[in-house]
Scaffold this motif. Sequence first.
Motif, PDB file in Angstrom:
ATOM      1  N   PRO A 743     -72.370  32.445 -11.803  1.00 59.49           N
ATOM      2  CA  PRO A 743     -70.956  31.590 -11.907  1.00 59.49           C
ATOM      3  C   PRO A 743     -70.392  32.153 -13.612  1.00 59.49           C
ATOM      4  O   PRO A 743     -69.280  32.216 -13.715  1.00 59.49           O
ATOM      5  CB  PRO A 743     -71.162  30.240 -11.737  1.00 59.49           C
ATOM      6  CG  PRO A 743     -72.346  30.118 -10.840  1.00 59.49           C
ATOM      7  CD  PRO A 743     -73.410  31.200 -11.258  1.00 59.49           C
ATOM      8  N   ARG A 744     -71.296  32.085 -14.525  1.00 61.44           N
ATOM      9  CA  ARG A 744     -70.731  32.187 -15.878  1.00 61.44           C
ATOM     10  C   ARG A 744     -70.356  33.699 -15.878  1.00 61.44           C
ATOM     11  O   ARG A 744     -69.513  34.042 -16.512  1.00 61.44           O
ATOM     12  CB  ARG A 744     -72.106  31.918 -16.885  1.00 61.44           C
ATOM     13  CG  ARG A 744     -71.832  32.051 -18.307  1.00 61.44           C
ATOM     14  CD  ARG A 744     -72.957  31.918 -19.030  1.00 61.44           C
ATOM     15  NE  ARG A 744     -72.801  32.229 -20.436  1.00 61.44           N
ATOM     16  CZ  ARG A 744     -72.190  31.008 -21.153  1.00 61.44           C
ATOM     17  NH1 ARG A 744     -72.108  30.084 -20.875  1.00 61.44           N
ATOM     18  NH2 ARG A 744     -71.968  31.389 -22.472  1.00 61.44           N
ATOM     19  N   ILE A 745     -71.174  34.737 -15.296  1.00 60.24           N
ATOM     20  CA  ILE A 745     -71.084  36.188 -15.274  1.00 60.24           C
ATOM     21  C   ILE A 745     -70.011  36.248 -14.685  1.00 60.24           C
ATOM     22  O   ILE A 745     -68.734  37.183 -14.932  1.00 60.24           O
ATOM     23  CB  ILE A 745     -72.256  36.839 -14.675  1.00 60.24           C
ATOM     24  CG1 ILE A 745     -73.433  36.690 -15.619  1.00 60.24           C
ATOM     25  CG2 ILE A 745     -71.732  38.563 -14.749  1.00 60.24           C
ATOM     26  CD1 ILE A 745     -74.633  37.376 -15.008  1.00 60.24           C
ATOM     27  N   ALA A 746     -69.378  35.679 -13.423  1.00 60.90           N
ATOM     28  CA  ALA A 746     -68.182  35.781 -12.808  1.00 60.90           C
ATOM     29  C   ALA A 746     -67.221  35.248 -13.451  1.00 60.90           C
ATOM     30  O   ALA A 746     -66.098  36.097 -13.524  1.00 60.90           O
ATOM     31  CB  ALA A 746     -68.318  35.209 -11.254  1.00 60.90           C
ATOM     32  N   GLU A 747     -67.291  34.261 -14.262  1.00 61.12           N
ATOM     33  CA  GLU A 747     -66.029  33.838 -14.851  1.00 61.12           C
ATOM     34  C   GLU A 747     -65.803  34.900 -16.334  1.00 61.12           C
ATOM     35  O   GLU A 747     -64.496  35.079 -16.428  1.00 61.12           O
ATOM     36  CB  GLU A 747     -66.478  32.572 -15.821  1.00 61.12           C
ATOM     37  CG  GLU A 747     -65.615  31.990 -16.564  1.00 61.12           C
ATOM     38  CD  GLU A 747     -65.746  30.565 -17.337  1.00 61.12           C
ATOM     39  OE1 GLU A 747     -67.122  30.319 -16.945  1.00 61.12           O
ATOM     40  OE2 GLU A 747     -65.106  30.040 -18.132  1.00 61.12           O
ATOM     41  N   ILE A 748     -66.958  35.404 -16.726  1.00 61.95           N
ATOM     42  CA  ILE A 748     -66.906  36.564 -17.890  1.00 61.95           C
ATOM     43  C   ILE A 748     -66.073  37.741 -17.294  1.00 61.95           C
ATOM     44  O   ILE A 748     -64.935  38.364 -17.755  1.00 61.95           O
ATOM     45  CB  ILE A 748     -67.956  36.951 -18.322  1.00 61.95           C
ATOM     46  CG1 ILE A 748     -68.633  35.808 -19.069  1.00 61.95           C
ATOM     47  CG2 ILE A 748     -67.896  38.241 -19.261  1.00 61.95           C
ATOM     48  CD1 ILE A 748     -69.989  36.087 -19.772  1.00 61.95           C
TER      49      ILE A 748
END
Length: 806
Positions: A743-748
Amino acid sequence: MTVTAGSPPAAASVWLAGYRAARTRFPPRPAEQDWPATAQTREQVLGQLAGMAEGGAASQRHAGGIEVLLDWLEDQEGSSWQRRWLASGADAAGAGWLRLPGQWLSQRAGYPRRRAGALAWALVAAACGDIVRPSLAWLVAAGCDAELARAMTAFRDPQGFARLADLCDHGRGGPVPKTARNHTLRRAAVIMAAKGGMLADVQVGDVLELLDTEADVLGAARAEAATCYRLLRQLGTFGPAAPTRLRELRTAGQRTPEEMIDRHHLACRPIRDLLVDYLRERQPGIDYGSLEQLARKLGMFWADLEAHHPGIDSLHLSAEVADAWKQRMRTKPKTITTADGTKTVIETERICHREFLTPVRAFYLDLAQWAVEDPGRWARWVAPCPVGPAETIQGKAQRQRKSRMDARTRERLPVLPVLVRSAAQQHAGAAALLQAARNARPGDVITAGGQVLARAAGSAPASIWAEDLATGKRRNLTTEEDRAFWAWAAIEVLRATGVRAEELVQLSHHSLVQYRLPGTGELVPLLQIAPSKTDAERLLVVSPELADVLSTIISRIRGNGPAVPLVAAYDDHERIWLPPAPVLFQRRIGAEHRAIPAATIRKLLAAALARTGLTGPSGAPLHYTLHDFRRMFLTDAIMSGLPPHITQVIAGHRDINVTLGYKAVYPDEAIQAHLAFLARRRALRPTEEYRTPTDAEWQEFLGHFERRKVATGTCGRAFGTPCSHEHSCLRCAMHWPDPAQRPRIAEIRGNLIARIAEAEREGWLGEAEGLKISLAGAEDKLAQIDRRTRAAATIDLGMPAPARQT
């Protein structure tokens, strides 16, 4: 002033030959013996010259001197005053002419002895009145030019000399120094006295003849000759066909094929004529520099044969004659001085001896080919070629040359920053010393840059002198600052552009152009390089550092004027003068601006290098050529990642192999293969070669694995290696993403998409390109997580199990 005759020194013979060659294009006015004024009666002459003798305390003595001069001339043979002057022998006597009328006076009673001294002034008056015309040699040797200038200004042509004086004070380039002004007025008066007419009648050939005469009589031409020529040309007396500067007349220009071959003084006339015809046939297809080199080598070829085989008259050479000639071309004499001072001449191998063989082979083969097309003209000269095809193969020689040039570049490239820093410091120190001297009064002690000098008394503003208190030597601080500046400017421009020497000296204010990028509208400054060696122009992007150097140069040469002065530069290769242009490498010498030739830049570079104290591997002082900067520029560009085909365009090469020949670095493939070999060799080493690590080394090794954890995963780089992406982990191939951080990478990724859209909307194209690279890395990390997740999941396909047998 009286000057004795002499012969010109050897140093002046080169440019004097140029003057004499120019006199064929600009012949002087011939010396005449009869004209209306010299045929006047005694009464008419006395009435014409009476005005010159009026006024002043010495008017009676001057009038008596004129009468004595006429009495003496009337006693000589001739139908005019000029013929009587020549018949008296006074013109040939030069500076000692007064002894002739002196002897005449001593033999006649009733003439006071004191009147002999007035004869010198009387002759000046007669020359001003155009009664007699002494020769240029007499006028130069007699030293009466100052009196002539005053008389010509007052009586012969007051308007013309007033215009010339006004031009000295308010002409182009600023006021002319007093010394140059006096020399100009006196030279003009001398020419008018010898040739007659007014100032407007002076021609180019008259000035050249006067300079030749000064060199013959005085041993060297008087100073300020260039200023005299420039002022007379600006006065409009020479016409539009005259060159802009006197220096343009010193060079003989391009030589004809006959002149090129005749320099070798060949004895066989048929062979000499053949070589001339051959050069004429080749001339349309090659440039002048190549033609001159071809003429030099062919002339040396036949001159060497005539020196060792007198009477040779055929191109058909025996094997013994050809082999002996080729052996002489392979070696050259070298003088070696031993420790006891004994000099010994030995034969050493000439590295470039094949350069003498190739033109000779081409000469023979061309004659054979042309004989097929025009047998009546060339067939009788066809002969077997004494140079075989294998003897002109230069593959090995070229590889050896490439190796020497690469070693030379590797020696000089690492120490280039030292030279740049030293040149900048030398210029800054010279400028500070000059400024301190300008602010000081004569006799004051100057301290700047660690030097202690005393301002010299009587220094003119144009040239500041000081005395070195340590050595007692007088130093021209203006000249030192000028040389330091141009050495610094040349080094900066050469290392930032990689231009050739002839391209450097031809850079002009017009070379600075600009280009507007079609996408962003940004203005990019460019430097236009004029066609030179390859006859093709090119454009170079001007970096901020180069722009600062060029602006400093332009501000210096423009001074307080509105524009850069126009000067004519000399093309050393084509042997022609280029039209006046606002060249950047120019400086003021005397009363005029002159283009700085490549030879001067080489001297300035050598002086700058000597001050650095740099030495080569052998311990000898390091030497840079102007072309070394081109090799270093191209090597550094390719090492910095510039593609070779782009470097080829910047360098102006027609063949990319020429560009790669300048590159003094190892191929990347060889370096990578060598590193892989070292890694395999370390892997195959026996275990006893490895020592036990210390506690500190072991703790550092373990700490490496503890520091591999990052926010979005784990870093897999090897121990002891730095991060190649400056911790931009999503871009790095060694980053191992953590599935829990998806989720963090998708947010980035979403944030990057929004920032890219904003950058494209605002026109930040550079920002957008960098963000796209990060976006590609984020998407790659998400794809890795998805692949690992799918591989870990267990899928039940519902396959029936086999029945158990009992």
